[in-house]
Design an enzyme around this catalytic site. Structure first.
Site, PDB file in Angstrom:
ATOM      1  N   HIS A 100       0.753  -1.325  -0.165  1.00  0.00           N
ATOM      2  CA  HIS A 100      -0.015   0.056   0.165  1.00  0.00           C
ATOM      3  C   HIS A 100       0.838   1.327  -0.017  1.00  0.00           C
ATOM      4  O   HIS A 100       1.810   1.214   0.558  1.00  0.00           O
ATOM      5  CB  HIS A 100      -0.851   0.141   1.308  1.00  0.00           C
ATOM      6  CG  HIS A 100      -1.686  -1.172   1.387  1.00  0.00           C
ATOM      7  ND1 HIS A 100      -2.609  -1.668   0.561  1.00  0.00           N
ATOM      8  CD2 HIS A 100      -1.634  -2.083   2.643  1.00  0.00           C
ATOM      9  CE1 HIS A 100      -3.106  -2.894   0.968  1.00  0.00           C
ATOM     10  NE2 HIS A 100      -2.616  -3.025   2.136  1.00  0.00           N
ATOM     11  N   ARG A 196      -1.392  -4.640  -6.343  1.00  0.00           N
ATOM     12  CA  ARG A 196      -0.882  -6.286  -6.335  1.00  0.00           C
ATOM     13  C   ARG A 196       0.334  -6.146  -7.169  1.00  0.00           C
ATOM     14  O   ARG A 196       0.518  -5.750  -8.189  1.00  0.00           O
ATOM     15  CB  ARG A 196      -1.864  -6.900  -7.079  1.00  0.00           C
ATOM     16  CG  ARG A 196      -3.543  -6.911  -6.353  1.00  0.00           C
ATOM     17  CD  ARG A 196      -4.407  -7.705  -6.855  1.00  0.00           C
ATOM     18  NE  ARG A 196      -5.533  -7.565  -6.441  1.00  0.00           N
ATOM     19  CZ  ARG A 196      -6.515  -6.909  -7.322  1.00  0.00           C
ATOM     20  NH1 ARG A 196      -6.254  -6.609  -8.443  1.00  0.00           N
ATOM     21  NH2 ARG A 196      -7.728  -6.975  -6.960  1.00  0.00           N
TER      22      ARG A 196
END
Length: 333
Positions: A100, A196
């Site tokens: 993140h 991802r």
């Protein structure tokens, strides 16, 4: 108007790695075949919690807070809605290897959004459950790219065994993954930004591979060797019928575990009241109990809660009493 606690109903999320434990063991009612996440307390536009009890029943939490900003308080991190998101995660299969962004990167490159740091509390874990927590050794971007191309990234990742009750802080920039067999309570910044890096070449039920975000992930990831996380010495406070354990505190949130067992003490109840500058979120992870308080008309009000329930307690709340046998995460800012 007195500030009374109220139950929340979550937003449900179906992802290919999810299972059925939230439906089977936490009373989550949904038509979804797979329930991967339940966003228990959320004002994020990707999934709003709905008030499920009291005068505001049926309204999205975000609307209630806009109409009653004093419920949120005067915490310096407050903006639209609340600055945290609380969820359950059921990982029947491994989640993607992901990362993140921090606040600065997200605000610059993601239209002013928040970044995402998060904390995990392990509610359940299978015997061989684990998580991915960064890299086993220092690494560089070119090595990561080559490992992705050769499909051997897992060789470089640090694997950590987990058990029920463990606590992990995942700062923005930390490459990570929740692995199969874990059921997690997650407290995070109010964000839904996930980059991802690797998804095991899986396909969804329509035969499509999920989108990867390799360039952005490489921009934000910490490439240094990760130390194996060690469970911290915890601080406990005791009184009759209750134990409070400090789990984690950072600039975004603080989390305590309240272990309630008033059944051993006749007519004993634990008393609580929020401060005037912030709210509290109560997430029941084990057992059940009852909250009670004096209503505006002087009558006693009661709210039963069970494993999986989430309660919002406004800032400057009425004093409420808790009775039962339960474990509750008490979350604030």
């Amino acid at each position: 108007m007195i500030h009374e606690p109220f139950l929340l109903s979550p937003a449900m999320k179906e992802y290919l790695w999810g299972g059925t434990r939230l439906k089977d063991g936490f009373s989550k009612e949904t038509d979804l075949e797979i329930l991967a996440e339940s966003w228990e307390c959320s004002t994020h536009p990707d999934g709003h919690s709905i008030v499920a009890s009291g005068a505001f029943a049926g309204k999205p939490l975000i609307e209630v807070l806009k109409e009653n900003p004093d419920f949120v308080g005067t915490h310096p991190y407050m903006g639209d809605g609340i600055p945290i998101l609380v969820k359950f995660i059921d990982a029947k299969k491994d989640l993607s290897v992901q990362v993140h962004p921090d606040d600065a990167y997200a605000k610059k490159y993601e239209n002013g959004q928040n970044g995402k740091s998060e904390m995990w509390y392990v509610v359940e874990a299978s015997k061989k459950a684990k998580l991915i927590y960064g890299f086993r050794t220092d690494i560089d971007k070119e090595t990561v790219k080559k490992a992705l191309n050769d499909e051997n990234l897992e060789h470089y990742l640090l694997s950590v065994p987990v058990k029920k009750g463990d606590v992990f802080f995942i700062p923005a920039g930390q490459v990570h993954a929740i692995c199969s067999g874990c059921l997690i309570a997650e407290v995070q910044e109010n964000s839904n930004l996930t980059y991802r890096l690797y998804d095991y070449n899986r396909e969804d039920k329509y035969g499509n591979k999920r989108e990867l975000h390799i360039d952005k992930a490489l921009d934000v990831m910490n490439l240094k060797r990760s130390e194996k996380p060690v469970q911290r010495m915890r601080v406990f406070r005791f009184r009759e019928g209750i134990m409070i354990e400090k789990l984690y505190q950072c600039k975004y949130f603080n989390v305590e575990k309240v272990v309630l067992n008033t059944s051993r003490f006749k007519n004993k109840e634990a008393r609580f009241k929020t401060r005037d500058n912030t709210f509290r979120v109560l997430l029941c992870v084990e057992g059940c109990g009852t909250l009670s308080w004096e209503g505006e008309d002087g009558t006693e009000k009661r709210m039963d809660f069970y494993r999986g329930d989430c309660i919002f307690v406004p800032a400057d709340s009425v004093e409420y009493r808790a009775h039962g046998v339960a474990e509750v995460l008490r979350i604030g800012c």
